[in-house]
Design a protein around this motif. Structure first.
Motif, PDB file in Angstrom:
ATOM      1  N   MET A   1      35.822-120.504  63.623  1.00 52.81           N
ATOM      2  CA  MET A   1      35.606-121.529  62.604  1.00 52.81           C
ATOM      3  C   MET A   1      34.200-121.439  62.010  1.00 52.81           C
ATOM      4  N   ASN A   2      33.221-121.195  62.853  1.00 52.61           N
ATOM      5  CA  ASN A   2      31.844-121.069  62.418  1.00 52.61           C
ATOM      6  C   ASN A   2      31.670-119.891  61.464  1.00 52.61           C
ATOM      7  N   THR A   3      32.340-118.764  61.751  1.00 49.94           N
ATOM      8  CA  THR A   3      32.260-117.576  60.907  1.00 49.94           C
ATOM      9  C   THR A   3      32.829-117.860  59.526  1.00 49.94           C
ATOM     10  N   ALA A   4      33.942-118.594  59.473  1.00 50.51           N
ATOM     11  CA  ALA A   4      34.565-118.938  58.187  1.00 50.51           C
ATOM     12  C   ALA A   4      33.618-119.775  57.346  1.00 50.51           C
ATOM     13  N   LEU A   8      32.120-118.687  53.735  1.00 54.73           N
ATOM     14  CA  LEU A   8      32.329-119.575  52.597  1.00 54.73           C
ATOM     15  C   LEU A   8      30.993-119.976  51.964  1.00 54.73           C
ATOM     16  N   ALA A   9      30.014-120.309  52.791  1.00 51.13           N
ATOM     17  CA  ALA A   9      28.691-120.696  52.283  1.00 51.13           C
ATOM     18  C   ALA A   9      28.028-119.523  51.565  1.00 51.13           C
ATOM     19  N   THR A  10      28.184-118.306  52.102  1.00 50.48           N
ATOM     20  CA  THR A  10      27.612-117.110  51.478  1.00 50.48           C
ATOM     21  C   THR A  10      28.248-116.855  50.114  1.00 50.48           C
ATOM     22  N   LEU A  14      26.404-116.944  46.496  1.00 53.58           N
ATOM     23  CA  LEU A  14      26.467-115.820  45.555  1.00 53.58           C
ATOM     24  C   LEU A  14      27.003-116.259  44.191  1.00 53.58           C
ATOM     25  N   ALA A  15      28.049-117.103  44.210  1.00 62.42           N
ATOM     26  CA  ALA A  15      28.625-117.587  42.954  1.00 62.42           C
ATOM     27  C   ALA A  15      27.616-118.437  42.189  1.00 62.42           C
ATOM     28  N   LEU A  16      26.916-119.319  42.889  1.00 60.57           N
ATOM     29  CA  LEU A  16      25.901-120.156  42.239  1.00 60.57           C
ATOM     30  C   LEU A  16      24.751-119.306  41.702  1.00 60.57           C
ATOM     31  N   GLY A  17      24.328-118.293  42.485  1.00 60.86           N
ATOM     32  CA  GLY A  17      23.265-117.401  42.034  1.00 60.86           C
ATOM     33  C   GLY A  17      23.668-116.623  40.793  1.00 60.86           C
ATOM     34  N   ALA A  18      24.905-116.117  40.782  1.00 59.80           N
ATOM     35  CA  ALA A  18      25.402-115.375  39.620  1.00 59.80           C
ATOM     36  C   ALA A  18      25.479-116.294  38.404  1.00 59.80           C
ATOM     37  N   GLY A  19      25.959-117.520  38.627  1.00 53.86           N
ATOM     38  CA  GLY A  19      26.038-118.487  37.533  1.00 53.86           C
ATOM     39  C   GLY A  19      24.663-118.814  36.974  1.00 53.86           C
TER      40      GLY A  19
END
Length: 196
Positions: A1-4, A8-10, A14-19
């Motif tokens: 669960m922790n890995t997921a 997800l946070a990564t 990345l999506a926010l950084g690209a945006g």
């Protein structure tokens, strides 16, 4: 669960950084500012493989050596292609130095007929290559492909002769010497397409 959650946070970061990068406007889209070498290599490989894949199912007409088809293609090429792809005896044009990526000099390179047809018909995104299939039928495009098979190695004089013999075409402007190479290897006004 922790890995997921970490994954997800990564992905979210990345999506926010690209945006943020896209919205910031700091990317320089100018054609006079080349891509990084890695970016260019990835884009070139993607483009080349995509063209190969999309063109692989095309059937090449048996009449590509037909002199009349080649003549028609010579006129089309002179009218629509020389400003970007040059002609024998041409070293440059007014348009070509400002293009990025730089179009191939088709008077010096051989092209696969299927790939040439696909590119001429569909054009290429994020380049100056238009989709000529929107204004020209397949037979006309194949005539250009037929001519391209003869173009490499043609002398400037041979090129001028074949263009002078090219049949008139209702979708091209008048054929004159303005688009043929000058003594300095340049052309200053290409043939104009009727739609231009």
């Amino acid at each position: 669960m922790n890995t997921a959650k970490i994954v997800l946070a990564t992905l979210l970061a990345l999506a926010l950084g690209a945006g943020a990068f896209v919205w910031s406007g700091i990317y320089n889209p100018g054609a006079d500012n080349p891509h990084w070498k890695l970016t260019y290599a990835v884009m070139e490989t993607t483009r080349e493989r995509a063209i190969e894949q999309h063109a692989s199912t095309l059937s090449v007409p048996a009449n590509l050596n037909d002199p009349q088809l080649i003549l028609k293609g010579a006129g089309q090429y002179a009218a629509m292609c020389t400003s970007c792809h040059l002609a024998p005896g041409m070293q440059d044009s007014e348009l070509r130095p400002g293009l990025y990526p730089q179009p191939p000099d088709l008077s010096k390179v051989s092209v696969d007929p299927r790939e040439a047809f696909w590119v001429i018909k569909h054009g290429l995104k994020m380049s100056a290559m238009p989709a000529w299939g929107m204004s020209h039928d397949d037979a006309t495009i194949w005539s250009m492909v037929a001519f391209l098979q003869k173009l490499p190695g043609m002398t400037a004089e041979q090129y001028k002769e074949i263009v002078a013999k090219a049949p008139p075409d209702e979708d091209m402007g008048p054929m004159d010497d303005n688009s043929l190479p000058t003594s300095d290897g340049h052309t200053h006004s290409g043939h104009m397409h009727a739609d231009d």
